[in-house]
Design a protein around this motif. Sequence first.
Motif, short mmCIF file in Angstrom:
data_model
loop_
_atom_site.label_atom_id
_atom_site.label_comp_id
_atom_site.label_asym_id
_atom_site.label_seq_id
_atom_site.Cartn_x
_atom_site.Cartn_y
_atom_site.Cartn_z
N ALA A 238 -7.00 23.79 5.18
CA ALA A 238 -8.20 22.96 5.02
C ALA A 238 -7.84 21.56 4.52
N PHE A 239 -8.74 20.64 4.77
CA PHE A 239 -8.63 19.29 4.19
C PHE A 239 -9.80 19.11 3.23
N ILE A 240 -9.49 18.67 2.03
CA ILE A 240 -10.53 18.44 1.03
C ILE A 240 -10.59 16.95 0.74
N GLY A 241 -11.74 16.33 0.95
CA GLY A 241 -11.80 14.89 0.74
C GLY A 241 -13.15 14.42 0.26
N ARG B 94 -5.22 9.51 4.69
CA ARG B 94 -4.67 10.81 4.34
C ARG B 94 -5.21 11.88 5.30
N LEU B 95 -6.46 11.72 5.66
CA LEU B 95 -7.03 12.63 6.64
C LEU B 95 -6.29 12.50 7.98
N GLU B 96 -6.00 11.27 8.33
CA GLU B 96 -5.28 11.03 9.58
C GLU B 96 -3.89 11.69 9.54
N GLY B 97 -3.22 11.57 8.41
CA GLY B 97 -1.91 12.21 8.27
C GLY B 97 -2.02 13.72 8.43
N TYR B 98 -3.06 14.27 7.88
CA TYR B 98 -3.34 15.71 8.01
C TYR B 98 -3.47 16.08 9.49
N ARG B 99 -4.25 15.29 10.21
CA ARG B 99 -4.45 15.56 11.64
C ARG B 99 -3.13 15.50 12.40
N VAL C 242 0.82 -1.21 0.00
CA VAL C 242 0.00 0.00 0.00
C VAL C 242 0.86 1.26 0.00
N ILE C 243 0.24 2.32 -0.44
CA ILE C 243 0.89 3.62 -0.41
C ILE C 243 1.03 4.08 1.03
N ASP C 244 2.07 4.79 1.34
CA ASP C 244 2.19 5.38 2.67
C ASP C 244 1.32 6.63 2.72
N ASN C 245 0.03 6.39 2.77
CA ASN C 245 -0.93 7.50 2.69
C ASN C 245 -0.77 8.47 3.85
N GLN C 246 -0.68 7.89 5.03
CA GLN C 246 -0.60 8.75 6.19
C GLN C 246 0.69 9.56 6.20
N GLY C 247 1.80 8.87 5.95
CA GLY C 247 3.09 9.55 5.94
C GLY C 247 3.15 10.62 4.86
N GLY C 248 2.66 10.28 3.69
CA GLY C 248 2.70 11.23 2.59
C GLY C 248 1.87 12.47 2.90
N ALA C 249 0.70 12.25 3.45
CA ALA C 249 -0.18 13.37 3.80
C ALA C 249 0.49 14.24 4.86
#
Lengths: 346, 346
Positions: B185-188, B199-204, B162-169
């Motif tokens: 802002a977060f746009i999803g 990705r939202l989690e990474g943002y947080r 899987v992509i490192d979604n959290q890390g990337g975000a």
Amino acid sequence: MGSSRSTIRDVARAAGVSVSTVSLVLNNKGNVSEATRRRVLKAARELGYVPLRTARDLSKQRTGNVGFVLREDHFTRSEPFYTYIFLGTEFEARLHSLYVLLTTIPRDYRKGEHTPRFLRERSVDGLLIAGKVSAVFLEEVRAMKLPTVLIDYEAEGFPAVVIDNQGGARVAVEHLIQQGHRRIAFIGADLRHPSIADRLEGYRIALERAGLSVDPALVLVDDEAEPTRATGQQLGARLLALAERPTAAFCANDALALGVMETLLQAGLRVPDDVALVGFDDVQGATQAPVPLTSVRVFKEQMGELAMRHLAERIGPEQTRRPYARGQHTIVAPTELVVRASSARV
Amino acid sequence: MGSSRSTIRDVARAAGVSVSTVSLVLNNKGNVSEATRRRVLKAARELGYVPLRTARDLSKQRTGNVGFVLREDHFTRSEPFYTYIFLGTEFEARLHSLYVLLTTIPRDYRKGEHTPRFLRERSVDGLLIAGKVSAVFLEEVRAMKLPTVLIDYEAEGFPAVVIDNQGGARVAVEHLIQQGHRRIAFIGADLRHPSIADRLEGYRIALERAGLSVDPALVLVDDEAEPTRATGQQLGARLLALAERPTAAFCANDALALGVMETLLQAGLRVPDDVALVGFDDVQGATQAPVPLTSVRVFKEQMGELAMRHLAERIGPEQTRRPYARGQHTIVAPTELVVRASSARV
DNA sequence: AGTGTTTATCAAACCGTTTTACCCAAGGTA
DNA sequence: TACCTTGGGTAAAACGGTTTGATAAACACT
């Protein structure tokens, strides 16, 4: 627990016949009485028997595979043209019990270096080549004497499935004429590409049939450029600069058409009121354009199917490989004009 | 004229050794003296010998193929995401002497009806599944006990890349913070998709680490929509309507980001001066946007390679199939932030 | 010199099919 | 009755590799 898959021997035992008989039944060969045939089929069904491909292929002296080759840059471009063609071949392949091995080659193909693995290992019975590829590669293929069919490209000595470029273009231009247009431009790029040249020819024929002359000033072509959106923008500018502006333009493909449209709209002109536009290919973006684009639709899956069917015939079964019949070589896939807002009635 | 390809027997004869010895040499097995080894290799080279795959596979009790399955709508969409992943698997497959059979399944998969042919015929040694697929299909696969690796998707009991979604975000948002932004802002879209949730989690996490609080008003999500450009346009409008407008937005993917950008520009705002934007995926369109888009790059080919390597290990050689080691199951592919104009320094 | 051990090699079995060549019984013909 | 056919079936030989078990030679050690 009968875990591992059952073999033809298991079926033979269960049906109380010899292995050869089972094989004959399953391949619809030889003389087998109706009674035994049924017993065998029943046993096979009950055991969930599926012949092992590797064994079958080894015995039959074939690989059961066909290769599908295209340029990497064609495969990864955003319009999934060749992807659809591939899907078509895959679909048809099932009917012939063939597997398709998809591989890409680089734009600048170098001999031994880039040779697809399945060619080196000779593990395909035939080859499909989609789109324009390096002449070097074609030479190499020719030397292998492998049944081959080209798709959306042509080369001496190879059978091919091609778009009806000329016919499609003709219909598109006839449509514009029917809408009342008389001054119709042609927008194109590199004419060395056979498809584009054919589309230009279709444009000419349509005009002539309608008794209109072909005005060289209206044939806008950038011979050094690829038929992209960017090129379309430039050619659109040239169209705007024309002393006597045409009322419509037929573009060699949708990318060009969308580029032209962009330039026109930015210049404050209206499509189709000031200039009507028609493209070719009917790409995904055609519907989503600012003004939905009239275009010539190409049946991509169908092209793949036609090519695979043709190839399968060439491959077998049983050296059916008839001598090349010149003229039967090229299969022309039909097109269809899809009318949208960009060419609405004047 | 030695037309038909040479066999291992020809090599044996030419080298003056037995067939078994040739096989041993070619597979680097057993004890063979250096002298014989060289003789054999020489003979093989001179005869242009390549082992026949079907024969080898039959003997080795394997098929030499792996299946690559993805949804048709994923394969044919205009951003060639999975196409690149496929190319990665193809590349890595060469190193393991495997062929990849690519096939698509429909979005609404129905059991027997849509089962890929190579599964029915059991002619693959392993399976790669790319992207989200029907749970029904996964069940069917699970029951087959076939070594399988998922790519860009996760499901209980299957190893995955899987992509490192959290890390990337996180890195993307940290970048914005570093540029001086505080209201981000977060746009999803649909949060049920694990990637978007991550990705939202990474943002947080990025905000919290920077000591900034997460303002719920700035988390703009349309839970019923797909993460497309159109959705981005709508969310962009919601962003514009905000009482206290953010100075930057991190978007769950590039499609959304491009949609937001379009809305902002049309509203007369400037990117990045009024609102900085960062996307995720680094699609082809990111560079060509009106304002080139900063994005999180995903190494698609690499993901394919990783998955194929993992699968090859599972498949063999020689029942190496170790018991599942929980935790080693999921391979996270790294990402990289690509900074462009849309997030230039304020 | 005799006895184990290792090294290098090979003959033969095996993988699961298809295909060939042959056999037997039944029916038809001279 | 003796002599073809033909229909229905089979045993065995491919197909081209890999793997196993045996064997002979070379070597090492009492």
